[in-house]
Write an enzyme that holds these catalytic residues in place. Structure first.
Site: not given
Length: 219
Positions: A8, A10
């Protein structure tokens, strides 16, 4: 056998999420209101349809809010907070070790590509990723699994041959729904949220070498 790792962005690689909450929380306080982390958490790693901070602020104050004005103020506050944020501990080492281990390296994020590339290039991380899938590439973002299935397909691996690294409950749901193993590495904000199914939880990528993580999944 694990053939790929998918990260991922953020909150996992760079903690943009805690400053998001802190900036909005400050705005709420300026309006005499509180922003519950449980409600904010509904939208972490996904879209505002799961939680609209502007609508909730209007509900708390009992009056309409100027979304444009608040948005401008939010980004000023967020930008200042981001000035002190650095790549999270262990991220660079995991990327280096993944390459040494012969693993394919991908990224799957619910954010727009322009946002992700800006920070990846700013921190010298862009070239590590063979595949980057963003909100611009899919019709449904997390917690839907489409980002992860798309990343796996382009990496040339089956979902069950990949390990996803996530920091949020919505991202974790997406990875598990896609059929991947999932290691959660919560940040300051998401460590206070409740996670569903996952395969391993670590506080930081600096806590456990990637080779040892992979060993837990049969590599």
């Amino acid at each position: 056998m694990i053939k790929a790792v998918v990260f991922d962005f953020d909150g996992l690689i760079l903690d943009t999420e805690t400053p998001w909450y802190d900036a909005f929380s400050e705005i709420y306080k300026e309006h005499g209101a509180e922003l519950p982390i449980e409600l904010w958490g509904l939208g972490v790693g996904t879209s505002s349809e799961h939680f609209d901070p502007y609508a909730y602020l209007a509900e708390c104050t009992g009056s309409e809010v100027d979304k444009k004005q608040i948005d401008e103020l939010f980004w000023v506050k967020h930008g200042k907070l981001m000035e002190s944020e650095k790549v999270r501990p262990g991220v660079v080492e995991y990327l280096r070790d993944a390459r040494k281990l012969g693993l394919r390296i991908g990224l799957a994020s619910s954010s727009p590509r322009s946002w992700i590339e800006k920070y990846l290039r700013q921190h010298g991380l862009f070239e590590w990723f063979e595949v980057i899938k963003t909100a611009d590439d899919v019709s449904r973002i997390k917690p839907d699994p489409e980002l992860y299935t798309a990343a796996a397909a382009e990496l040339g691996v089956k979902p069950e041959e990949a390990v996803a690294f996530e920091d949020s409950p919505n991202g974790t749901r997406a990875a598990k729904s896609a059929g991947m193993y999932c290691v959660i590495v919560p940040n300051r904000l998401t460590s206070m949220l409740t996670f569903d199914e996952y395969d391993l939880r670590i506080s930081s990528m600096a806590e456990l070498p990637l080779a040892e993580v992979m060993g837990r999944f049969g590599n």
